[in-house]
Design an enzyme around this catalytic site. Sequence first.
Site, PDB file in Angstrom:
ATOM      1  N   CYS A   2      -0.129  -4.006  -7.136  1.00 35.94           N
ATOM      2  CA  CYS A   2       0.704  -4.751  -6.191  1.00 35.94           C
ATOM      3  C   CYS A   2       1.806  -5.472  -6.964  1.00 35.94           C
ATOM      4  CB  CYS A   2      -0.128  -5.771  -5.422  1.00 35.94           C
ATOM      5  SG  CYS A   2      -1.542  -5.043  -4.563  1.00 35.94           S
ATOM      6  N   ARG A  27       5.562  -0.815  -7.048  1.00 34.74           N
ATOM      7  CA  ARG A  27       4.165  -1.118  -7.370  1.00 34.74           C
ATOM      8  C   ARG A  27       3.251  -1.058  -6.152  1.00 34.74           C
ATOM      9  NH1 ARG A  27       3.675  -3.431 -12.341  1.00 34.74           N
ATOM     10  NH2 ARG A  27       1.626  -4.202 -11.799  1.00 34.74           N
ATOM     11  N   TRP A  75      -0.323  -2.668  -2.417  1.00 33.42           N
ATOM     12  CA  TRP A  75      -0.939  -1.353  -2.373  1.00 33.42           C
ATOM     13  C   TRP A  75      -2.402  -1.615  -2.046  1.00 33.42           C
ATOM     14  CZ3 TRP A  75      -4.834   1.402  -4.887  1.00 33.42           C
ATOM     15  CH2 TRP A  75      -4.820   2.788  -4.704  1.00 33.42           C
ATOM     16  N   ASN A 101      -2.897  -9.479  -7.376  1.00 37.11           N
ATOM     17  CA  ASN A 101      -2.883  -8.070  -7.753  1.00 37.11           C
ATOM     18  C   ASN A 101      -4.176  -7.801  -8.502  1.00 37.11           C
ATOM     19  OD1 ASN A 101      -2.357  -5.496  -8.708  1.00 37.11           O
ATOM     20  ND2 ASN A 101      -0.872  -6.151 -10.241  1.00 37.11           N
ATOM     21  N   GLY A 102      -4.945  -6.798  -8.048  1.00 38.71           N
ATOM     22  CA  GLY A 102      -6.192  -6.464  -8.729  1.00 38.71           C
ATOM     23  C   GLY A 102      -7.350  -6.345  -7.762  1.00 38.71           C
ATOM     24  N   GLU A 488       2.698  19.942 -14.230  1.00 37.83           N
ATOM     25  CA  GLU A 488       3.589  18.830 -13.930  1.00 37.83           C
ATOM     26  C   GLU A 488       4.524  19.163 -12.767  1.00 37.83           C
ATOM     27  OE1 GLU A 488       5.678  15.190 -14.122  1.00 37.83           O
ATOM     28  OE2 GLU A 488       3.646  15.831 -14.611  1.00 37.83           O
ATOM     29  N   LYS A 492       4.712  17.066  -9.247  1.00 38.15           N
ATOM     30  CA  LYS A 492       5.929  16.484  -8.685  1.00 38.15           C
ATOM     31  C   LYS A 492       6.102  16.879  -7.220  1.00 38.15           C
ATOM     32  CE  LYS A 492       6.817  13.835 -11.259  1.00 38.15           C
ATOM     33  NZ  LYS A 492       5.663  13.942 -11.950  1.00 38.15           N
ATOM     34  N   GLU A 495       3.495  15.047  -5.075  1.00 38.16           N
ATOM     35  CA  GLU A 495       3.715  13.603  -5.003  1.00 38.16           C
ATOM     36  C   GLU A 495       4.782  13.221  -3.989  1.00 38.16           C
ATOM     37  OE1 GLU A 495       2.896  11.478  -9.242  1.00 38.16           O
ATOM     38  OE2 GLU A 495       4.561  12.880  -9.205  1.00 38.16           O
ATOM     39  N   HIS A 511      -7.659  35.607 -11.731  1.00 33.96           N
ATOM     40  CA  HIS A 511      -9.048  35.163 -11.661  1.00 33.96           C
ATOM     41  C   HIS A 511      -9.285  34.248 -10.463  1.00 33.96           C
ATOM     42  CE1 HIS A 511     -10.077  36.957 -15.518  1.00 33.96           C
ATOM     43  NE2 HIS A 511      -8.955  36.435 -16.009  1.00 33.96           N
ATOM     44  N   LYS A 610       3.448   2.947  -8.636  1.00 34.60           N
ATOM     45  CA  LYS A 610       3.917   3.337  -9.960  1.00 34.60           C
ATOM     46  C   LYS A 610       2.919   2.967 -11.053  1.00 34.60           C
ATOM     47  CE  LYS A 610       7.048   4.875 -12.803  1.00 34.60           C
ATOM     48  NZ  LYS A 610       7.319   6.315 -12.806  1.00 34.60           N
TER      49      LYS A 610
END
Length: 615
Positions: A2, A27, A75, A101-102, A488, A492, A495, A511, A610
Amino acid sequence: MCGIVGYIGHREAYPIVIKGLKRLEYRGYDSAGIMLCENSELKISKTKGKVSDLEEKSKSIATSKATIGMGHTRWATHGVPNDVNSHPHVSNSGNLVIIHNGIIENYEPLKKELSKRGYTFTSDTDTEVLINLIEDVKKKEKGKLGKAVQIALNQVVGAYAICVFDKENPDEIIVARLGSPLAIGVGKEEFFVASDASPFIEYTSNAIYLEDEEMAIIRLHKPLKIRKIKDDTLVDPYIQELQMNLEQIEKGGYDHFMLKEIYEQPNVIKDTYRGRLHANEGIIQMAGIEDNLEKFLHAQRILIVACGTSWHAGLVAEYIIEEFTRIPVEVEYASEFRYRNPIINNSDVVIAISQSGETADTLAAIKLAKEKGAFVFGVCNVVGSSISRETHAGAYTHAGPEIGVASTKAFTTQITVLTMIALRLAKAKGTLSNSDFHRYLQELEVIPEKVLEALECNDKAKEIAAMFKDAPNCLYLGRGYNFPVALEGALKLKEISYIHAEGYPAAEMKHGPIALIDEQMPVVVIAPKQGHYDKVVSNIQEIKSRSGKIIAVVTKGDTQVKELADHVIEIPETSDALSPLITTIPLQLLSYHIAVMRSCNVDQPRNLAKSVTVE
């Protein structure tokens, strides 16, 4: 996870807090809130949604002349995103206010105990439990807020960065941290509090970064005091000069931070090797490596721990370090590392990679590795971050602030640092010939120019994006050094566009994933001239025979793949080992344009944040 902002001083607090929340929205952005105190009267506004929603809702208090305030962008962890669960939270008496935050892991037994004492709770959050615990301690001890916060925090288990305010003592804010970052900006007769320095960069260049298990008593017209939470000892404040500037955290004319950060890559790669790479002299000089060279040279193996995009950079490093140095390398998800009772020896070197330097899982992995006697080396982007302090040594990337949640320039600068480490170790071990060593130095030095050239594919990427923006699935394939790039690229797309995408080694397609291929399936194939080109061509033929739609990333001048692929994006040629720095560029642009065309929030994708400072 957060974002926290606080102000106490001589300016109007509302505009400072709101602007700060906008800068910290990377955040967390599922809800937001603000508290102002004017003439001992609390004014609180909070809402589900983004900071823009908070601005709309808080118009009635926006004209307040209050010079003290706190804000929060969330968040969600405990409790769904809604108005009630949003921060700030107020104690039962209505006097104490907190932003947090936490995660407080033992909030349930604390809540039960407080309920027995008559406390009531309106939200589902652990934070409301914490503020009432502080109030309960304050009543019992009949003492100051700072002491009550300290006693309460010694009873909680978990992680936190908190700001606590008491309207009965309106010239003071108490802040504390454990596991979540907290910076204090020091101005003239004013203080700022934030999760990072971006909210106060235009007001002061002086900042104090609290260490774990420290708290600060911030008071107007009095010296700031920092104390250890556990034993109450005083700590001398260490004021740092900030390295960032305002221009770095603004969009600079780009539509999105992500696009700006993609286009910054030529410069930030150069910034990352500047002063370290001297191609003409045949020198790589990195203080963190030079000072600990023997640790690396005598390592039985190198363990790399990271999460998300940083994990993909670690996979690229595995190929490069093993190829150049012949030291065995293992790459681990930091989120799994600490829970599987890993075998760690004192002859191991652990490299921890994190953009923010605050990733909770990576920090936990670092602590475990240190307990087992390993030498731990950090690679991160944020000066003064927790990982930079917890590791024995390290190297900063110099990507500058990365605001877009989907990481781009962090990935390429991490690979740049890790490649330099591999080259320096190879030189010391004699596992690369002098001619190859010098060739790689020269090639790395011109990578920024080649990235700039690769960015010229933007229009082509946009054209292809328009054709595949509605695809429900996408497959990414690469071999060797470019297998992690396929992972990656898929990440992207997932996301920011919410399209299901998977990355695979190209040879693994047959396979299992080949069963998915039909005329509706776009397949992105990374096929540069260097590396396993002929094998990748065979994989492309297998896709084509099953009517898959092939989007190929190829070296300029390629003819063989061009005949087979439906769409081709050309990139400049470079060596196989350095190719991930180039091949990732068109994949970033492709994901960006697809997300924009799908009307997705590119910089703030749903459910993500983030800096992942909770497990």
